[in-house]
Design a protein around this motif. Structure first.
Motif, mmCIF file in Angstrom:
data_model
loop_
_atom_site.group_PDB
_atom_site.id
_atom_site.type_symbol
_atom_site.label_atom_id
_atom_site.label_comp_id
_atom_site.label_asym_id
_atom_site.label_seq_id
_atom_site.Cartn_x
_atom_site.Cartn_y
_atom_site.Cartn_z
ATOM 1 N N LEU A 52 29.371 49.791 67.946
ATOM 2 C CA LEU A 52 30.227 48.721 67.426
ATOM 3 C C LEU A 52 29.888 48.380 65.982
ATOM 4 N N ILE A 53 28.608 48.355 65.655
ATOM 5 C CA ILE A 53 28.210 48.061 64.278
ATOM 6 C C ILE A 53 28.736 49.142 63.334
ATOM 7 N N MET A 54 28.611 50.396 63.724
ATOM 8 C CA MET A 54 29.086 51.488 62.872
ATOM 9 C C MET A 54 30.603 51.447 62.705
ATOM 10 N N ILE A 55 31.313 51.188 63.790
ATOM 11 C CA ILE A 55 32.776 51.143 63.725
ATOM 12 C C ILE A 55 33.258 50.001 62.829
ATOM 13 N N SER A 56 32.601 48.864 62.879
ATOM 14 C CA SER A 56 33.065 47.715 62.111
ATOM 15 C C SER A 56 32.573 47.717 60.672
ATOM 16 N N THR A 57 31.495 48.394 60.373
ATOM 17 C CA THR A 57 30.954 48.388 59.012
ATOM 18 C C THR A 57 31.845 49.167 58.052
ATOM 19 N N VAL A 58 32.375 50.281 58.473
ATOM 20 C CA VAL A 58 33.179 51.123 57.588
ATOM 21 C C VAL A 58 34.421 50.384 57.063
ATOM 22 N N PRO A 59 35.244 49.746 57.910
ATOM 23 C CA PRO A 59 36.410 49.030 57.358
ATOM 24 C C PRO A 59 36.021 47.826 56.495
ATOM 25 N N ILE A 60 34.914 47.163 56.829
ATOM 26 C CA ILE A 60 34.484 46.017 56.016
ATOM 27 C C ILE A 60 34.097 46.493 54.618
ATOM 28 N N LEU A 61 33.319 47.558 54.532
ATOM 29 C CA LEU A 61 32.929 48.088 53.225
ATOM 30 C C LEU A 61 34.135 48.636 52.461
ATOM 31 N N TYR A 62 35.047 49.280 53.161
ATOM 32 C CA TYR A 62 36.252 49.799 52.507
ATOM 33 C C TYR A 62 37.087 48.667 51.930
ATOM 34 N N GLU A 63 37.253 47.607 52.699
ATOM 35 C CA GLU A 63 38.071 46.465 52.255
ATOM 36 C C GLU A 63 37.437 45.768 51.054
ATOM 37 N N LYS A 64 36.117 45.672 51.036
ATOM 38 C CA LYS A 64 35.435 45.012 49.917
ATOM 39 C C LYS A 64 35.524 45.829 48.636
ATOM 40 N N ASN A 65 35.541 47.145 48.742
ATOM 41 C CA ASN A 65 35.538 48.001 47.558
ATOM 42 C C ASN A 65 36.928 48.511 47.185
ATOM 43 N N LYS A 66 37.972 47.949 47.763
ATOM 44 C CA LYS A 66 39.330 48.409 47.514
ATOM 45 C C LYS A 66 39.839 47.871 46.176
ATOM 46 N N THR A 67 40.507 48.735 45.402
ATOM 47 C CA THR A 67 41.067 48.318 44.118
ATOM 48 C C THR A 67 42.441 47.684 44.328
ATOM 49 N N LYS A 68 42.958 47.083 43.262
ATOM 50 C CA LYS A 68 44.275 46.452 43.343
ATOM 51 C C LYS A 68 45.361 47.495 43.599
ATOM 52 N N GLN A 69 45.222 48.665 42.983
ATOM 53 C CA GLN A 69 46.189 49.737 43.182
ATOM 54 C C GLN A 69 46.188 50.200 44.643
ATOM 55 N N GLN A 70 45.013 50.280 45.261
ATOM 56 C CA GLN A 70 44.939 50.680 46.667
ATOM 57 C C GLN A 70 45.590 49.644 47.568
ATOM 58 N N ARG A 71 45.450 48.373 47.229
ATOM 59 C CA ARG A 71 46.094 47.314 48.027
ATOM 60 C C ARG A 71 47.611 47.415 47.948
ATOM 61 N N ILE A 72 48.130 47.761 46.766
ATOM 62 C CA ILE A 72 49.574 47.904 46.604
ATOM 63 C C ILE A 72 50.069 49.123 47.375
#
Length: 141
Positions: A52-72
């Motif tokens: 569970l820790i491994m599954i949840s860590t990846v999206p949290i780190l991805y969301e924190k490091n996402k650029t504005k262009q990636q959000r669009i």
């Protein structure tokens, strides 16, 4: 993306990890009357926590490091259609392969009756829910 879900999975995983380690320190033999496979309990609980820790860590780190262009780009309809198509194809593959795997495991003696009927019933519930969603979506459109 809903980060609350992933943070809650992270907390549950941490709690399971701590519980598994504590159970390993205290000893499973004190609870041996209630656990049919007590020697695997510590391993299973720690594994679920780490998983569970491994599954949840990846999206949290991805969301924190996402650029504005990636959000669009994430909200682009084409990208959403690609993900929906991939999910649909994955569901079709699972819907076809799971019954064969269940029957194969049962025939070769790797599955008992309780597991077979529980997983088979769960499979039927998912297929019925899929049919319900298809009918509901046809009525809406």
């Amino acid at each position: 993306m809903n980060l609350r879900l992933f943070w809650s999975l992270e907390v549950v995983g941490g709690l399971l990890l701590v519980l598994g380690v504590a159970l390993g320190i205290v000893g499973v033999d004190k609870f041996d009357d209630t656990m049919p496979q007590g020697d695997y309990a510590v391993f299973a609980i720690v594994f679920m926590g780490v998983f569970l820790i491994m599954i949840s860590t990846v999206p949290i780190l991805y969301e924190k490091n996402k650029t504005k262009q990636q959000r669009i780009e994430e909200k682009d309809e084409r990208v959403m259609a690609i993900y929906q198509s991939a999910k649909a194809k994955t569901f079709n593959l699972m819907a076809v392969s799971i019954p064969f795997v269940l029957i194969g495991l049962a025939l070769f003696g790797f599955m008992n009756k309780v597991s077979f009927f529980t997983l088979g019933g769960l499979y039927l519930i998912f297929i019925e829910y899929f049919a319900f969603q298809v009918i509901k979506n046809q009525e809406m459109m």
